[in-house]
Design an enzyme around this catalytic site. Structure first.
Site, PDB file in Angstrom:
ATOM      1  N   CYS A 185      14.353  -7.946  -5.905  1.00 41.34           N
ATOM      2  CA  CYS A 185      15.927  -7.671  -6.226  1.00 41.34           C
ATOM      3  C   CYS A 185      16.716  -9.150  -5.651  1.00 41.34           C
ATOM      4  O   CYS A 185      17.579  -8.983  -6.880  1.00 41.34           O
ATOM      5  CB  CYS A 185      16.561  -6.379  -5.451  1.00 41.34           C
ATOM      6  SG  CYS A 185      15.115  -5.097  -4.939  1.00 41.34           S
TER       7      CYS A 185
ATOM      8  N   ASP B 185      10.734  -0.557 -13.226  1.00 39.90           N
ATOM      9  CA  ASP B 185      10.765  -1.749 -12.633  1.00 39.90           C
ATOM     10  C   ASP B 185       9.044  -1.352 -12.010  1.00 39.90           C
ATOM     11  O   ASP B 185       8.411  -0.478 -11.088  1.00 39.90           O
ATOM     12  CB  ASP B 185      11.833  -1.072 -11.906  1.00 39.90           C
ATOM     13  CG  ASP B 185      11.528  -2.427 -11.130  1.00 39.90           C
ATOM     14  OD1 ASP B 185      10.540  -3.344 -10.697  1.00 39.90           O
ATOM     15  OD2 ASP B 185      12.741  -2.448 -10.150  1.00 39.90           O
TER      16      ASP B 185
ATOM     17  N   LEU C  64      16.810   0.074 -11.339  1.00 41.17           N
ATOM     18  CA  LEU C  64      15.539  -1.451 -10.509  1.00 41.17           C
ATOM     19  C   LEU C  64      15.412  -0.895  -9.410  1.00 41.17           C
ATOM     20  O   LEU C  64      16.230   0.113  -8.736  1.00 41.17           O
ATOM     21  CB  LEU C  64      16.775  -1.832 -10.845  1.00 41.17           C
ATOM     22  CG  LEU C  64      16.609  -2.717 -12.003  1.00 41.17           C
ATOM     23  CD1 LEU C  64      17.656  -4.083 -12.079  1.00 41.17           C
ATOM     24  CD2 LEU C  64      15.266  -2.937 -12.437  1.00 41.17           C
ATOM     25  N   CYS C  65      14.452  -1.458  -8.557  1.00 40.53           N
ATOM     26  CA  CYS C  65      14.419  -1.225  -7.300  1.00 40.53           C
ATOM     27  C   CYS C  65      15.977  -1.151  -6.128  1.00 40.53           C
ATOM     28  O   CYS C  65      16.490  -2.081  -6.484  1.00 40.53           O
ATOM     29  CB  CYS C  65      13.128  -1.641  -6.641  1.00 40.53           C
ATOM     30  SG  CYS C  65      12.957  -4.182  -6.321  1.00 40.53           S
ATOM     31  N   PRO C  66      16.138  -0.170  -5.124  1.00 44.95           N
ATOM     32  CA  PRO C  66      15.018   0.845  -4.393  1.00 44.95           C
ATOM     33  C   PRO C  66      15.424   1.956  -5.030  1.00 44.95           C
ATOM     34  O   PRO C  66      15.018   2.812  -4.588  1.00 44.95           O
ATOM     35  CB  PRO C  66      15.072   0.475  -2.940  1.00 44.95           C
ATOM     36  CG  PRO C  66      17.177   0.044  -2.946  1.00 44.95           C
ATOM     37  CD  PRO C  66      17.094  -0.672  -4.302  1.00 44.95           C
TER      38      PRO C  66
END
Lengths: 371, 85
Positions: free
Chosen positions: A313, B49, B22-24
């Site tokens: 991320c 993702d 998207l993570c998380p």
């Protein structure tokens, strides 16, 4: 408070003074013949000698280049070129991108990566099996991992490489300056910035027996365009200083990392990564469920604490960290600490006291369920 | 996984659509869905993702559940299945 000293570390006063004196005395081009150049050359030669000694190498087989990245590329290319007829490179799954990218580039993608276990140790059986196939030009296995701190069992790795008569390149960019230099290698790369020297310099050591050929236009010149002489001098002084303080500092940092590991393991939804014993003294990564890595780093930065991260991320590549994926850790919510000699016990205490609240806040913001 | 574990029949299988997240976020959605479901229940997360391919097995390990495996989906992305304990 800087807790991200993996790959770069604050310079001490002694290193800064060495850099300044290198600027004053080593400004001339070391390749020319007059007195001024000779002085610059002497600084480079003396520094190379000190670096070689610390690496367990010989000065005439120790090459300085403009970055550790370039050092890895050139060491790989030089050995690969000398191993004509063998076209595959075998590397551990946790090597640096620099190593894997260079290996792919050289071989046109003919690279085999060897898996690691949950602690990050390379699978020796798979490695030996791959090396036994006679198309292997060289093997690349790092000494220690820059993200999770695990130190490889290089004696066994080198035994497998020697049995197959395959040269072994050891990336020691995360370990030199933090403990004894590895003994088992045919070529080795070190990163002065990692031990508190300046960035913009890489060191490559070759065994006298290791065959390599220049795969680049400058022949045996490993630093085309010239080196920054003050950086070379400061790198040698910084390593000297680390080695002098070795026992006291490394023991203390090792103890602090032990404290981080045991404390973080008690926080809910937190996984401490890497080998708890066979590891670098100063590096640790833990990963936190349900937390966005970028949010975590920003929050700690606002608290005045700089930490590293292996999170997909935060690198915005959408590709999870290869190292963390290889050991089965979370791709997100990772905190990597790299402790340098200036980090105090109180600094670490402050981080450890703060983390549970930071995690609870971020999980609440993300709407994560209770752990 | 033992024969006894396999014998535990949970609730009907549950699918969590985390495509586009998207993570998380995919594992946060997985964790929310898993609350209140009985042991033995299979939960499948649909993800685009690709970090979820790392995160879902890690989530299962860290929360004491079992990762069953990964399968293709009709669209883009992957389907990742866990069995709750």
């Amino acid at each position: 408070m800087f807790l991200d000293a993996s790959g770069s570390s604050p310079m001490t006063n002694r290193t800064l003074e060495a850099f300044h004196s290198g600027l004053a005395d080593g400004w001339a081009d070391p390749s020319r013949l007059h007195t001024e150049s000779r002085r610059a050359r002497q600084l480079v030669d003396a520094s190379r000698e000190a670096l070689a000694e610390a690496l367990g190498s010989r000065p005439e087989h120790t090459f300085l280049t403009q970055s550790p990245h370039l050092g890895i590329e050139r060491a790989l290319a030089g050995i690969f070129t000398a191993r004509r007829g063998r076209d595959r490179i075998v590397a551990s799954a946790v090597e640096r991108d620099a190593t894997l990218h260079a290996a792919h580039h050289l071989t046109g993608g003919n690279v085999t990566t060897v898996p690691v276990d949950r602690l990050g140790h390379v699978d020796l059986d798979v490695l030996a099996g791959e090396l036994a196939v006679p198309d292997v030009a060289l093997a690349a296995v790092q000494h220690a991992n820059h993200e999770i701190g695990t130190v490889q069992r290089l004696d066994a790795v080198a035994e497998a490489a020697a049995a197959a008569k395959v040269p072994l390149l050891v990336d020691a960019t995360a370990s030199i300056g933090h403990g004894p230099a590895p003994e088992h290698w045919d070529a080795m790369v070190a990163n002065p910035a990692d031990w508190g020297g300046p960035a913009g310099l890489g060191v490559v050591a070759m065994r006298p027996r290791t065959r390599w050929l220049p795969a680049w236009p400058e022949g045996d010149d490993w630093a085309p365009g010239g080196l920054l002489v003050p950086a070379v001098l400061a790198a040698a002084v910084a390593l000297q200083e680390r080695l002098e303080q070795r026992d006291a500092t490394q023991g203390r940092l090792r103890g602090l990392v032990d404290r981080v590991r045991s404390t973080a393991a008690t926080w809910p939804g937190v996984d401490v990564v890497g080998d708890p014993d066979e590891r670098l003294p100063h590096v640790v990564t833990f990963s936190c469920l349900y937390v966005d890595g970028e949010a975590l780093l920003s929050r700690l930065d606002r608290e005045g604490i700089a930490v590293g991260s292996g999170s997909a991320c935060t690198t915005s590549t959408l590709e999870p960290s290869r190292v963390l994926a290889a050991v089965g850790a979370l791709s997100h919510g990772n905190v990597r600490l790299g402790l340098h000699p200036g980090v105090s016990d109180a600094d670490v205490s402050r981080l450890l006291a703060l983390m549970p609240r930071v995690l609870a806040d971020l999980r609440a913001e993300a709407g994560a369920p209770e752990l | 996984m033992t024969a006894d574990d396999a014998a535990v029949e949970g609730d009907a299988p549950v699918t969590v659509d985390a495509t586009g997240l998207l993570c998380p976020l995919p594992i946060i959605e997985l964790a929310k869905a898993a609350r209140g479901l009985g042991p033995g229940t299979e939960v499948t997360v649909l993800c685009t993702d690709l970090a979820a391919r790392v995160d879902v097995p890690a989530w299962a390990r860290m929360t004491g559940n079992d990762f069953v495996g990964e399968s293709e989906t009709d669209g883009e992305g992957v389907a990742l299945t866990v069995r709750l304990r």
